[in-house]
Design an enzyme around this catalytic site. Structure first.
Site, PDB file in Angstrom:
ATOM      1  NE  ARG A  23      -1.910   0.955  13.401  1.00 52.06           N
ATOM      2  CZ  ARG A  23      -2.604   1.471  12.533  1.00 52.06           C
ATOM      3  NH1 ARG A  23      -2.237   1.925  11.444  1.00 52.06           N
ATOM      4  NH2 ARG A  23      -3.648   2.119  13.173  1.00 52.06           N
ATOM      5  CE1 TYR A  24      -3.257  -2.562  15.314  1.00 49.90           C
ATOM      6  CE2 TYR A  24      -4.673  -1.833  13.624  1.00 49.90           C
ATOM      7  CZ  TYR A  24      -3.894  -1.599  14.888  1.00 49.90           C
ATOM      8  OH  TYR A  24      -4.095  -0.394  15.389  1.00 49.90           O
ATOM      9  CB  THR A  25      -2.631  -7.933   8.097  1.00 52.95           C
ATOM     10  OG1 THR A  25      -2.216  -6.924   7.385  1.00 52.95           O
ATOM     11  CG2 THR A  25      -4.030  -7.605   8.228  1.00 52.95           C
TER      12      THR A  25
END
Length: 789
Positions: A121-123
């Site tokens: 979800r962050y990259t």
């Protein structure tokens, strides 16, 4: 219900299992764990690249959340969980795992230290230029497409790439009954090798290996091989040895080894940790400290070391004990024609080139079909422009589009496609069409058709195209070689003894298992400073750091320890002597410590005495183990018995043994009466003991010795050997001192012997036997005395 019963199939459970597992194994082999020879990809990797291509995640497109790509791929092509897909995406983006990454990740994608990537979800991710090139012309349907898992989508069975990706990035995997481990190679060398194979189809493997020099790992290092390189690449199986690359340095007077490249598939943080453990465990005294100074510019592990060993010797030790040297077991198992096969380099080149020819033919056929279709239309438009007024009148008089097409076909002999193209144009487009442009396009299409037909018909034309494409790829993707191919490795037997600092050290060992190693000139000082009211020294002296010392314990065990592996300049409990390796049990004490003398060991016997009066002799060479630090039995003991004394006897000396019981009985007999038995033997009776009577002391006696007995009130008794009643073994002991006196120390000494007297917190003193005799009883009674030398 009856209908359902009729549908049941009765089958033995073993047949069901056999069928189900064979089906599963076939799936694992063909569609999960092994790469395809043609594009070098496993199914999950292929689905990731194709799924991201379908999402429009090109190298020039904005990044999109990795979670979005994972969801798309899992929902359409790979329903095996998001974790496996994201893990594969992360690995495909890591430059230290791939020579050419196929995916570009924006954000934390892990590190060479083994750190995990950030959550999906962050990259953000997209295709890299190399990954995008693997999908080139995918829309031309150059390869077979198959239905996805639920028949709602189609996916390519292989990617239409002209890049030898299988050997560029390598891969590894384990299937049912098969495994693969393919090394990465230099892309420029592979492309040059393929071009050479095209020009010289009959060349041998040795000629190719002059171009493709061996594996090229993204982390660099030195590459050795255990057999001829030609044999490895002929069979597709063999072993490479990868070593770290290092350089030497001196900074601020400190000798340094700087590791600049580490082996492929190793974790840098783990290597640093392994070196730190070697230092803390004192495995190599030349090692002082290790510092990881790596940054974005590259690997830099600094090892500070002493100068008594060369950097090459230290690295030889580290190669043996850390992952600074690893083996890479090559196994080129791939899927070819839906079957698992192992391929050599030439076989791979030939099959890959055959696939490349197939792609070029399919691409040419695709281009040919499009060009012919367009040429048909262009010819129709040229014809229509030449009679534009008649065409316009015909279209205006037509009742509808279909009527216009029919009249064009019937009156002017246009084809259906030509008629469709003409009526699809607006009238202003038809009237404004430049016939020169149409003639130029016609010429271009005719050239395209001619080229396509030549590619389909002539292998030589396809080879020329391949060589041109390989040249272009080399300009686009080539990288300098990172790993250095050294050659055949010379097998050297590296022993720990090769890395010992040869010097003298002082050594003290106590009954309670206190160990103290220090500089030899401090021996006298530490002897005097040794303080303990309950403990006493059992060994002390100057020894060689390369020596081994052995210890005999109260539980009948013997342990051999190399001195160079122990810590210096600190008093250490025996169970803390070697990190993570306790060597004494609870309440186990030491009764003897000595230095192993390999030259004399064959002539030495270990004489053992238990408190229940059992005695035995065992050959020292059969109980000393210098290969491993391990407690082993030297005397079996009955329940509630324990060892009270042990000493080393050279065969034939000493002549006498004296046992002293708790009731002041002294039994003296010939040492030869004690049998030499195996290490697990109990022994024989040495003295007759009364109920509750125990043996307290045992000692060897020479002809010129005196038996020294110190009682509890400080009285010192000296008995010459001739005063002792020498009897046979198993005799009753003789009373030598009054019954009211209790011996607290007992040993054999002569006029040259030194005695240590422990004075509790006040330290220790050294005495000769004559000096001890002259001391007041009150002084002696405050001491714990034993013979020093």
């Amino acid at each position: 219900m009856e209908k359902n019963k009729q549908a049941l199939l009765l089958q033995a459970i073993e047949d069901v299992f056999a069928f189900s597992f064979s089906k599963y194994a076939k799936y694992i082999i063909q569609d999960r764990a092994l790469p395809d020879l043609r594009d070098g990809l496993k199914p999950v990797q292929r689905r990731i690249l194709y799924g991201m291509y379908q999402m429009g995640l090109k190298p020039t497109s904005p990044y999109k959340k990795s979670a979005r790509a994972v969801g798309e791929i899992m929902g359409k092509y790979h329903p095996h969980g998001d974790a496996s897909i994201y893990d594969a995406i992360v690995r495909m983006s890591q430059a230290w795992k791939n020579n050419l990454t196929t995916i570009s990740i924006h954000g934390n994608n892990g590190s060479i230290d083994g750190d995990n990537a950030a959550a999906m979800r962050y990259t953000e991710a997209r295709l890299s230029p190399y990954g995008f090139e693997l999908l080139k012309d995918i829309e031309k349907q150059l390869v077979p497409f198959v239905n996805n898992f639920d028949d709602s989508e189609v996916e390519p069975s292989v990617l239409p790439t002209l890049l030898p990706n299988l050997f560029i990035n390598g891969t590894s995997g384990i299937a049912a009954g098969y495994a693969t481990n393919i090394a990465p190679h230099n892309v420029g060398e592979l492309l040059d090798g393929l071009s050479y194979r095209i020009e010289n189809p009959d060349c041998d493997l040795k000629a190719i290996l002059k171009i493709v020099k061996g594996p090229d790992f993204p982390t660099g290092g030195l590459v050795y091989f255990e057999q001829e390189l030609a044999n490895i690449y002929q069979t597709g199986k063999g072993k490479f040895v990868i070593q770290a690359k290092y350089e030497t340095n001196t900074a601020f007077g400190q000798n340094q080894i700087v590791i600049t490249e580490i082996p492929y598939e190793t974790v840098k943080a783990n290597i640093v940790k392994q070196i730190e453990e070697l230092i803390s465990d004192n495995k190599l005294s030349a090692l002082e400290s290790v510092i990881d100074s790596s940054d974005r510019s590259g690997i830099r592990i600094i090892i500070n070391h002493k100068d008594f060993l060369s950097a090459d010797k230290i690295m030889a030790f580290l190669f043996k004990h850390t992952q600074l040297q690893v083996n890479f077991n090559l196994n080129n198992t791939v899927i070819a024609n839906r079957c698992p096969v192992r391929v050599g380099l030439l076989a791979y080149f030939d099959q890959f080139l055959a696939f490349a020819h197939e792609l070029i033919i399919n691409s040419a056929k695709y281009d040919l079909a499009l060009a012919n279709k367009r040429l048909e239309i262009i010819k129709g438009l040229i014809k229509a422009v030449s009679m534009i007024d008649e065409i316009i009148r015909l279209i205006r008089r037509a009742t509808d589009k279909q009527d216009a097409k029919t009249k064009l076909i019937d009156k002017y002999a246009f084809t259906l496609n030509q008629a469709e193209a003409i009526v699809s144009l607006r009238l202003y487009q038809l009237t404004n069409t430049d016939i020169k442009v149409l003639f130029a396009e016609q010429k271009e299409l005719e050239q395209t058709i001619q080229t396509a037909e030549r590619l389909i018909a002539k292998p030589q034309a396809r080879n020329q195209l391949l060589q041109a494409q390989f040249f272009q790829y080399k300009k686009q993707f080539n990288q300098p070689r990172r790993a250095q191919i050294v050659g055949l490795i010379e097998k050297q037997k590296v022993q720990d003894s090769d890395f010992i600092e040869h010097k003298e050290v002082g050594l003290l060992i106590s009954h309670d298992g206190i160990y103290f190693k220090f500089e030899p000139e401090q021996l006298a000082k530490h002897l005097v400073e040794f303080k303990s009211e309950q403990d006493q020294l059992i060994f002390g002296g100057v020894v060689q750091n390369s020596d081994y010392f052995f210890m005999v314990t109260s539980l009948g065990n013997i342990i051999t320890v190399p001195i160079y592996k122990t810590l210096s300049n600190t008093k250490t409990k025996m169970n803390e002597l070697l990190a993570k390796k306790p060597i004494l049990m609870e309440d186990e004490k030491l009764v003897l410590a000595g230095i192993v003398n390999p030259d004399k060991m064959e002539q030495q016997l270990l004489v053992l005495t238990s408190q229940c009066g059992m005695v035995k002799r065992v050959e020292l060479s059969k109980v000393i183990n210098t290969k491993q630090i391990k407690s082993s039995c030297c005397m079996a003991l009955r329940e509630r018995d324990k060892l009270v004394n042990a000493f080393v006897q050279t065969k034939g000396e000493p002549k006498l043994v004296c046992l002293v019981s708790s009731s002041n009985s002294f039994a003296t007999f010939l040492a030869e009466e004690i049998p030499i038995i195996s290490n697990k033997g109990i022994g024989v009776k040495g003295i007759k003991l009364k109920a509750e009577e125990k043996v307290r002391f045992a000692m060897p006696l020479q002809d010129n010795d005196a038996l020294v007995v110190i009682n509890s009130d400080g009285g010192v008794y000296n008995f010459e050997v001739v005063e002792l009643a020498v009897a046979s073994r198993m005799s009753v002991g003789k009373k030598l001192i009054p019954k009211t006196k209790t011996p607290v120390s007992c040993f054999a000494a002569n006029k040259h012997s030194e005695i240590i007297g422990h004075r509790g917190k006040n330290g220790s003193d050294l005495f000769t036997l004559n000096e001890l005799n002259r001391l007041p009883k009150s002084t002696v009674s405050q001491m714990r005395l034993f013979k020093w030398s």
